[in-house]
Scaffold this motif. Structure first.
Motif, mmCIF file in Angstrom:
data_model
loop_
_atom_site.group_PDB
_atom_site.id
_atom_site.type_symbol
_atom_site.label_atom_id
_atom_site.label_comp_id
_atom_site.label_asym_id
_atom_site.label_seq_id
_atom_site.Cartn_x
_atom_site.Cartn_y
_atom_site.Cartn_z
ATOM 1 N N THR A 249 20.699 36.896 40.312
ATOM 2 C CA THR A 249 21.915 37.337 40.155
ATOM 3 C C THR A 249 22.554 36.996 41.009
ATOM 4 O O THR A 249 22.597 36.999 42.275
ATOM 5 C CB THR A 249 21.914 38.928 39.798
ATOM 6 O OG1 THR A 249 20.799 39.253 39.107
ATOM 7 C CG2 THR A 249 23.227 39.336 39.475
ATOM 8 N N ILE A 250 24.089 36.451 40.426
ATOM 9 C CA ILE A 250 24.952 35.960 41.282
ATOM 10 C C ILE A 250 26.436 36.618 41.028
ATOM 11 O O ILE A 250 26.230 37.458 39.851
ATOM 12 C CB ILE A 250 25.476 34.371 41.316
ATOM 13 C CG1 ILE A 250 25.799 33.883 39.835
ATOM 14 C CG2 ILE A 250 23.912 33.594 41.842
ATOM 15 C CD1 ILE A 250 26.078 32.598 39.880
ATOM 16 N N THR A 251 27.413 36.732 41.706
ATOM 17 C CA THR A 251 28.397 37.401 41.526
ATOM 18 C C THR A 251 29.643 36.286 41.339
ATOM 19 O O THR A 251 29.779 35.409 42.078
ATOM 20 C CB THR A 251 28.830 38.249 42.684
ATOM 21 O OG1 THR A 251 28.148 39.160 42.777
ATOM 22 C CG2 THR A 251 30.322 38.927 42.338
ATOM 23 N N LEU A 252 30.560 36.442 40.379
ATOM 24 C CA LEU A 252 31.607 35.696 39.964
ATOM 25 C C LEU A 252 32.961 36.624 40.218
ATOM 26 O O LEU A 252 33.028 37.813 39.637
ATOM 27 C CB LEU A 252 31.522 35.284 38.564
ATOM 28 C CG LEU A 252 30.095 34.359 38.214
ATOM 29 C CD1 LEU A 252 30.411 33.904 36.866
ATOM 30 C CD2 LEU A 252 30.220 33.225 39.285
ATOM 31 N N ARG A 253 33.793 35.895 40.747
ATOM 32 C CA ARG A 253 35.100 36.594 40.602
ATOM 33 C C ARG A 253 36.215 35.559 40.809
ATOM 34 O O ARG A 253 36.267 34.448 41.026
ATOM 35 C CB ARG A 253 35.440 37.564 41.743
ATOM 36 C CG ARG A 253 35.623 37.006 43.212
ATOM 37 C CD ARG A 253 35.635 37.862 44.304
ATOM 38 N NE ARG A 253 34.801 38.938 44.615
ATOM 39 C CZ ARG A 253 33.876 38.890 45.588
ATOM 40 N NH1 ARG A 253 33.803 37.640 46.570
ATOM 41 N NH2 ARG A 253 33.009 39.719 45.668
ATOM 42 N N THR A 254 37.557 36.028 40.207
ATOM 43 C CA THR A 254 38.618 35.409 40.409
ATOM 44 C C THR A 254 39.946 36.291 40.656
ATOM 45 O O THR A 254 39.601 37.482 40.869
ATOM 46 C CB THR A 254 39.095 34.485 39.299
ATOM 47 O OG1 THR A 254 39.936 33.490 39.600
ATOM 48 C CG2 THR A 254 39.524 35.384 38.137
ATOM 49 N N GLU A 255 40.979 35.861 41.151
ATOM 50 C CA GLU A 255 42.135 36.408 41.595
ATOM 51 C C GLU A 255 42.540 37.479 40.712
ATOM 52 O O GLU A 255 42.841 37.099 39.412
ATOM 53 C CB GLU A 255 43.259 35.506 41.999
ATOM 54 C CG GLU A 255 44.468 36.557 42.687
ATOM 55 C CD GLU A 255 45.479 35.413 43.043
ATOM 56 O OE1 GLU A 255 46.550 35.849 43.439
ATOM 57 O OE2 GLU A 255 45.500 34.216 43.015
ATOM 58 N N GLY A 256 42.590 38.566 40.936
ATOM 59 C CA GLY A 256 42.990 39.705 40.086
ATOM 60 C C GLY A 256 41.921 40.418 38.974
ATOM 61 O O GLY A 256 42.166 40.918 38.223
ATOM 62 N N SER A 257 40.727 39.648 38.993
ATOM 63 C CA SER A 257 39.739 40.156 38.131
ATOM 64 C C SER A 257 38.550 41.257 38.887
ATOM 65 O O SER A 257 38.679 41.320 40.210
ATOM 66 C CB SER A 257 38.924 38.943 37.705
ATOM 67 O OG SER A 257 37.901 38.396 38.881
ATOM 68 N N LEU A 258 37.896 41.979 38.055
ATOM 69 C CA LEU A 258 36.827 42.724 38.516
ATOM 70 C C LEU A 258 35.691 41.618 38.758
ATOM 71 O O LEU A 258 35.482 40.747 38.362
ATOM 72 C CB LEU A 258 36.555 43.672 37.467
ATOM 73 C CG LEU A 258 37.458 44.525 37.142
ATOM 74 C CD1 LEU A 258 36.907 45.517 35.984
ATOM 75 C CD2 LEU A 258 37.597 45.676 38.388
ATOM 76 N N ASP A 259 34.854 41.875 39.609
ATOM 77 C CA ASP A 259 33.738 41.321 39.941
ATOM 78 C C ASP A 259 32.537 41.565 38.849
ATOM 79 O O ASP A 259 32.474 42.490 38.072
ATOM 80 C CB ASP A 259 32.854 41.709 41.283
ATOM 81 C CG ASP A 259 33.655 41.376 42.532
ATOM 82 O OD1 ASP A 259 34.584 40.876 42.459
ATOM 83 O OD2 ASP A 259 32.959 41.684 43.562
ATOM 84 N N VAL A 260 32.106 40.318 38.411
ATOM 85 C CA VAL A 260 30.897 40.286 37.310
ATOM 86 C C VAL A 260 29.658 39.713 37.962
ATOM 87 O O VAL A 260 29.924 38.825 38.703
ATOM 88 C CB VAL A 260 31.422 39.732 35.944
ATOM 89 C CG1 VAL A 260 32.468 40.601 35.502
ATOM 90 C CG2 VAL A 260 31.601 38.221 36.318
#
Length: 335
Positions: A112-123
């Protein structure tokens, strides 16, 4: 220079994105299942604008297909890929799709890894890393192979894609059991689903596969929009390139290629077999019923395929029949 249709699409996306941001929609990452090998992995996902940063997941929500085509993608946005506290970067394409190879090693199996971008929640995104010792894998078509769709009958295809949700789609008899039996006889066997479907419907397909007990695995889909040099992407080319990429990424892997006899799977798999004979363990073709074959454009003659190659070609109308022939031809041990 981009094709005129692509420039028009970009203009429309820019307008929709500005309008969506004015309405308060914020970035949301939709994670897809990725895969990897020794020292690298492929991360897949899509970046959209949604209400309140709503987490769009592959959960069992009751969503009709057309809704997935009304979402607003964000193009060329940078996505942070966080692995064990270390951040790497990937960039979404014109349609908001993230498809990047990250040169980081992960242990074999599910990660499992984490993805995020500016203004988003972590998924969280799942990555299946294939153990270097594994030599057998499965590549499966979706339409009329695991799911009855009767493509390419135009009206029915549109109904299945844009109107029905995953609850109303019918699985092909015995295929889920077949895939689980194959995984049970080949420890660490990856299952990769290859389709000409659009990334928009990936969450729906994940829910269908889960609901009907198909094994987890990456979806390799495409985008129906224009490219830099043509009005529409070629689904056939997408499958050819995806298979060639798998052969390059896993040169020691032998794949069981699973499809149906109503579209172009036999020709595609036959071409891949000619180019990469050492990467094919066998070809299993689900035979459509008489009515399905009419809708899907006919069927081919199995005997000619078997005589033209030393690799087994298996034809049966369902998963149980395919399993019996796999045992008969010595590709699996009976259990």
């Amino acid at each position: 220079m981009l094709h005129r249709a692509a420039r028009m699409e970009d203009t429309i996306h820019e307008f929709r994105e500005r309008n969506a941001r004015r309405r308060g929609l914020i970035p949301t990452i939709v994670p897809f299942v990725g895969y990897g090998g020794d020292g690298w992995f492929r991360v897949l996902g899509r970046v959209l604008l949604t209400k309140d940063g709503e987490k769009r997941s592959t959960g069992h929500t009751h969503v009709r297909g057309w809704r997935s085509f009304t979402s607003v993608p964000i193009d060329e946005v940078v996505v942070d890929v966080v692995v064990d506290g270390v951040t790497h970067h990937a960039t979404a394409d014109r349609g908001g799709v993230v498809d990047a190879r990250i040169e980081v090693g992960l242990p074999p199996g599910w990660n499992t890894i984490t993805l995020r971008t500016e203004g988003s929640l972590d998924v969280s995104a799942e990555i299946f890393v294939i153990d270097p010792s594994v030599r057998f894998g499965m590549v499966s078509d979706i339409d009329d192979t695991v799911m009855v769709t009767a493509l390419p009958r135009p009206l029915l295809a549109a109904w299945n894609t844009f109107v029905l949700d995953e609850h109303a789609r019918r699985p092909v008899p015995g295929m889920a059991v077949l895939y689980e039996r194959l995984r049970a006889t080949h420890d660490g066997c990856p299952v990769i689903y290859l389709s000409t479907g659009a990334w928009n419907v990936a969450p729906t397909l994940y829910r269908f596969l889960s609901r009907n007990f198909y094994p987890r695995g990456p979806l390799l889909l495409t985008d129906w929009g224009p490219t830099h040099d043509r009005w529409f992407r070629s689904g056939r080319q997408h499958k050819q390139q995806s298979l060639a990429r798998l052969a390059q990424e896993f040169p020691d892997m032998e794949w069981l290629l699973i499809g149906d006899d109503g579209q172009h799977d036999e020709d595609l798999y036959g071409g891949f077999l000619r180019d990469h004979p050492s990467n094919v363990a066998g070809v299993a073709i689900r035979q459509l019923s008489s009515s399905e074959a009419v809708f899907a454009g006919g069927r081919s003659r199995s005997e000619e395929r078997e005589r033209a190659t030393n690799v087994p070609w298996i034809y049966a109308p369902d998963g149980a029949g395919i399993w019996d022939q796999l045992v008969e031809k010595g590709l699996v041990e009976p259990n």
